[in-house]
Design a protein around this motif. Structure first.
Motif, PDB file in Angstrom:
ATOM      1  N   ILE A  94       0.855  -1.183   0.000  1.00  0.00           N
ATOM      2  CA  ILE A  94       0.000   0.000   0.000  1.00  0.00           C
ATOM      3  C   ILE A  94       0.894   1.236   0.000  1.00  0.00           C
ATOM      4  CG2 ILE A  94      -1.824   1.249   1.213  1.00  0.00           C
ATOM      5  CD1 ILE A  94      -2.778  -1.530   0.571  1.00  0.00           C
ATOM      6  N   LEU A  95       0.671   2.114  -0.966  1.00  0.00           N
ATOM      7  CA  LEU A  95       1.355   3.400  -1.049  1.00  0.00           C
ATOM      8  C   LEU A  95       0.298   4.489  -0.916  1.00  0.00           C
ATOM      9  CD1 LEU A  95       3.404   2.516  -4.235  1.00  0.00           C
ATOM     10  CD2 LEU A  95       4.278   2.529  -1.912  1.00  0.00           C
ATOM     11  N   VAL A  96       0.598   5.534  -0.163  1.00  0.00           N
ATOM     12  CA  VAL A  96      -0.381   6.603   0.018  1.00  0.00           C
ATOM     13  C   VAL A  96       0.061   7.856  -0.731  1.00  0.00           C
ATOM     14  CG1 VAL A  96      -1.152   5.714   2.236  1.00  0.00           C
ATOM     15  CG2 VAL A  96       0.640   7.431   2.173  1.00  0.00           C
ATOM     16  N   ARG A  97      -0.914   8.695  -1.033  1.00  0.00           N
ATOM     17  CA  ARG A  97      -0.659   9.929  -1.764  1.00  0.00           C
ATOM     18  C   ARG A  97      -0.863  11.139  -0.849  1.00  0.00           C
ATOM     19  NH1 ARG A  97      -1.900   9.445  -7.818  1.00  0.00           N
ATOM     20  NH2 ARG A  97      -1.698   7.216  -8.131  1.00  0.00           N
ATOM     21  N   ASN A  98      -0.326  12.253  -1.284  1.00  0.00           N
ATOM     22  CA  ASN A  98      -0.500  13.501  -0.533  1.00  0.00           C
ATOM     23  C   ASN A  98      -1.982  13.798  -0.354  1.00  0.00           C
ATOM     24  OD1 ASN A  98       2.251  13.938  -0.441  1.00  0.00           O
ATOM     25  ND2 ASN A  98       2.273  15.197  -2.272  1.00  0.00           N
ATOM     26  N   GLY A  99      -2.353  14.294   0.808  1.00  0.00           N
ATOM     27  CA  GLY A  99      -3.722  14.680   1.084  1.00  0.00           C
ATOM     28  C   GLY A  99      -4.553  13.615   1.765  1.00  0.00           C
ATOM     29  N   ILE A 100      -4.030  12.397   1.876  1.00  0.00           N
ATOM     30  CA  ILE A 100      -4.807  11.334   2.522  1.00  0.00           C
ATOM     31  C   ILE A 100      -5.039  11.634   4.007  1.00  0.00           C
ATOM     32  CG2 ILE A 100      -2.843   9.852   3.080  1.00  0.00           C
ATOM     33  CD1 ILE A 100      -4.673   7.450   2.402  1.00  0.00           C
ATOM     34  N   ASP A 101      -4.112  12.357   4.620  1.00  0.00           N
ATOM     35  CA  ASP A 101      -4.256  12.675   6.039  1.00  0.00           C
ATOM     36  C   ASP A 101      -5.403  13.655   6.306  1.00  0.00           C
ATOM     37  OD1 ASP A 101      -2.751  14.557   4.672  1.00  0.00           O
ATOM     38  OD2 ASP A 101      -1.581  15.132   6.423  1.00  0.00           O
ATOM     39  N   LYS A 102      -5.893  14.333   5.276  1.00  0.00           N
ATOM     40  CA  LYS A 102      -7.022  15.258   5.430  1.00  0.00           C
ATOM     41  C   LYS A 102      -8.368  14.544   5.319  1.00  0.00           C
ATOM     42  CE  LYS A 102      -4.219  18.937   5.059  1.00  0.00           C
ATOM     43  NZ  LYS A 102      -2.944  18.273   5.221  1.00  0.00           N
ATOM     44  N   LYS A 103      -8.368  13.304   4.855  1.00  0.00           N
ATOM     45  CA  LYS A 103      -9.601  12.541   4.671  1.00  0.00           C
ATOM     46  C   LYS A 103      -9.995  11.842   5.961  1.00  0.00           C
ATOM     47  CE  LYS A 103      -9.993  13.436   0.322  1.00  0.00           C
ATOM     48  NZ  LYS A 103     -11.115  14.183  -0.214  1.00  0.00           N
ATOM     49  N   ASP A 104     -11.291  11.592   6.110  1.00  0.00           N
ATOM     50  CA  ASP A 104     -11.736  10.876   7.305  1.00  0.00           C
ATOM     51  C   ASP A 104     -11.640   9.360   7.077  1.00  0.00           C
ATOM     52  OD1 ASP A 104     -13.891  10.466   5.657  1.00  0.00           O
ATOM     53  OD2 ASP A 104     -15.365  11.386   6.977  1.00  0.00           O
ATOM     54  N   ASN A 105     -11.833   8.610   8.142  1.00  0.00           N
ATOM     55  CA  ASN A 105     -11.633   7.164   8.115  1.00  0.00           C
ATOM     56  C   ASN A 105     -12.515   6.468   7.091  1.00  0.00           C
ATOM     57  OD1 ASN A 105      -9.855   7.652  10.150  1.00  0.00           O
ATOM     58  ND2 ASN A 105     -11.032   6.634  11.749  1.00  0.00           N
ATOM     59  N   SER A 106     -13.770   6.899   6.975  1.00  0.00           N
ATOM     60  CA  SER A 106     -14.682   6.233   6.043  1.00  0.00           C
ATOM     61  C   SER A 106     -14.230   6.398   4.595  1.00  0.00           C
ATOM     62  CB  SER A 106     -16.109   6.748   6.226  1.00  0.00           C
ATOM     63  OG  SER A 106     -16.175   8.123   5.920  1.00  0.00           O
ATOM     64  N   ASP A 107     -13.659   7.552   4.242  1.00  0.00           N
ATOM     65  CA  ASP A 107     -13.148   7.748   2.882  1.00  0.00           C
ATOM     66  C   ASP A 107     -11.979   6.810   2.591  1.00  0.00           C
ATOM     67  OD1 ASP A 107     -14.994   9.756   2.356  1.00  0.00           O
ATOM     68  OD2 ASP A 107     -13.612  11.373   2.919  1.00  0.00           O
ATOM     69  N   ILE A 108     -11.113   6.638   3.569  1.00  0.00           N
ATOM     70  CA  ILE A 108      -9.945   5.773   3.392  1.00  0.00           C
ATOM     71  C   ILE A 108     -10.382   4.316   3.261  1.00  0.00           C
ATOM     72  CG2 ILE A 108      -7.828   4.938   4.496  1.00  0.00           C
ATOM     73  CD1 ILE A 108      -7.602   7.784   5.758  1.00  0.00           C
ATOM     74  N   VAL A 109     -11.302   3.872   4.106  1.00  0.00           N
ATOM     75  CA  VAL A 109     -11.789   2.491   4.054  1.00  0.00           C
ATOM     76  C   VAL A 109     -12.521   2.240   2.741  1.00  0.00           C
ATOM     77  CG1 VAL A 109     -13.395   0.862   5.110  1.00  0.00           C
ATOM     78  CG2 VAL A 109     -11.851   2.183   6.545  1.00  0.00           C
ATOM     79  N   GLN A 110     -13.289   3.204   2.278  1.00  0.00           N
ATOM     80  CA  GLN A 110     -13.999   3.074   1.006  1.00  0.00           C
ATOM     81  C   GLN A 110     -13.007   2.944  -0.149  1.00  0.00           C
ATOM     82  OE1 GLN A 110     -16.464   6.455   0.071  1.00  0.00           O
ATOM     83  NE2 GLN A 110     -17.815   5.224  -1.207  1.00  0.00           N
ATOM     84  N   SER A 111     -11.949   3.714  -0.119  1.00  0.00           N
ATOM     85  CA  SER A 111     -10.912   3.635  -1.140  1.00  0.00           C
ATOM     86  C   SER A 111     -10.229   2.264  -1.114  1.00  0.00           C
ATOM     87  CB  SER A 111      -9.882   4.736  -0.932  1.00  0.00           C
ATOM     88  OG  SER A 111      -8.836   4.617  -1.849  1.00  0.00           O
ATOM     89  N   LEU A 112      -9.909   1.766   0.076  1.00  0.00           N
ATOM     90  CA  LEU A 112      -9.295   0.443   0.209  1.00  0.00           C
ATOM     91  C   LEU A 112     -10.207  -0.640  -0.356  1.00  0.00           C
ATOM     92  CD1 LEU A 112      -7.798   0.719   3.795  1.00  0.00           C
ATOM     93  CD2 LEU A 112      -6.494   0.399   1.689  1.00  0.00           C
ATOM     94  N   ALA A 113     -11.489  -0.562  -0.030  1.00  0.00           N
ATOM     95  CA  ALA A 113     -12.440  -1.569  -0.500  1.00  0.00           C
ATOM     96  C   ALA A 113     -12.507  -1.580  -2.019  1.00  0.00           C
ATOM     97  CB  ALA A 113     -13.819  -1.306   0.093  1.00  0.00           C
ATOM     98  N   LYS A 114     -12.557  -0.414  -2.617  1.00  0.00           N
ATOM     99  CA  LYS A 114     -12.631  -0.308  -4.076  1.00  0.00           C
ATOM    100  C   LYS A 114     -11.372  -0.877  -4.730  1.00  0.00           C
ATOM    101  CE  LYS A 114     -11.992   3.452  -6.677  1.00  0.00           C
ATOM    102  NZ  LYS A 114     -12.081   4.851  -7.053  1.00  0.00           N
ATOM    103  N   GLN A 115     -10.213  -0.540  -4.184  1.00  0.00           N
ATOM    104  CA  GLN A 115      -8.948  -0.995  -4.765  1.00  0.00           C
ATOM    105  C   GLN A 115      -8.776  -2.509  -4.620  1.00  0.00           C
ATOM    106  OE1 GLN A 115      -7.366   1.191  -6.531  1.00  0.00           O
ATOM    107  NE2 GLN A 115      -8.683   2.798  -5.747  1.00  0.00           N
ATOM    108  N   PHE A 116      -9.077  -3.049  -3.445  1.00  0.00           N
ATOM    109  CA  PHE A 116      -8.924  -4.493  -3.240  1.00  0.00           C
ATOM    110  C   PHE A 116      -9.917  -5.285  -4.084  1.00  0.00           C
ATOM    111  CE2 PHE A 116      -6.466  -3.670   0.737  1.00  0.00           C
ATOM    112  CZ  PHE A 116      -5.396  -4.499   0.453  1.00  0.00           C
ATOM    113  N   ASN A 117     -11.113  -4.757  -4.270  1.00  0.00           N
ATOM    114  CA  ASN A 117     -12.101  -5.416  -5.120  1.00  0.00           C
ATOM    115  C   ASN A 117     -11.606  -5.491  -6.562  1.00  0.00           C
ATOM    116  OD1 ASN A 117     -14.566  -6.669  -5.720  1.00  0.00           O
ATOM    117  ND2 ASN A 117     -15.467  -4.716  -6.326  1.00  0.00           N
TER     118      ASN A 117
END
Length: 127
Positions: A94-117
């Motif tokens: 997993i590599l993260v991009r700039n600005g991820i620290d400004k997002k809330d937990n649900s946005d990050i989990v949603q992104s993970l779910a989409k990518q893993f799917n």
């Protein structure tokens, strides 16, 4: 006193982690990539591994404070642990991009779910 240890299926044991630089190098070479504005996930099928393994690369350059880096890593490990049955048996970085620290937990989990799917579909097509 109650025993608060996690059962084996609830833990994130060492055999679920990429530990060695050679493991990371294996994934970085000719891997399948999935990315969005928050996260890039590299995946490579590993015939010697009988389960999915996870490696995290949360750069200080992308996420300045340790508090935010640790939160992102904790969320990622938790998602990975809870969704083992939905994740294809491969090695992931997993590599993260700039600005991820400004997002809330649900946005990050949603992104993970989409990518893993997406990666699950690609990996099952290739193997």
């Amino acid at each position: 006193m109650s025993d608060k240890r996690k059962s084996p299926e609830q833990s994130f044991s060492r055999d679920l982690r990429l530990l060695l630089p050679a493991d990371y190098k294996y994934v970085f070479n000719q891997s399948i990539r999935s990315s969005d504005k928050l996260i890039t996930i590299l995946a490579k099928y590993n015939s010697s591994a009988d389960q999915a393994r996870l490696g995290l690369a949360v750069a200080k350059k992308a996420v300045k404070t340790a508090v935010h880096r640790n939160r992102i890593k904790r969320l990622t490990r938790e998602y990975f642990r809870l969704n083992q049955d939905k994740i294809a048996c491969a090695d992931y970085v997993i590599l993260v991009r700039n600005g991820i620290d400004k997002k809330d937990n649900s946005d990050i989990v949603q992104s993970l779910a989409k990518q893993f799917n997406y990666l699950r579909k690609k990996l099952t097509q290739n193997n």
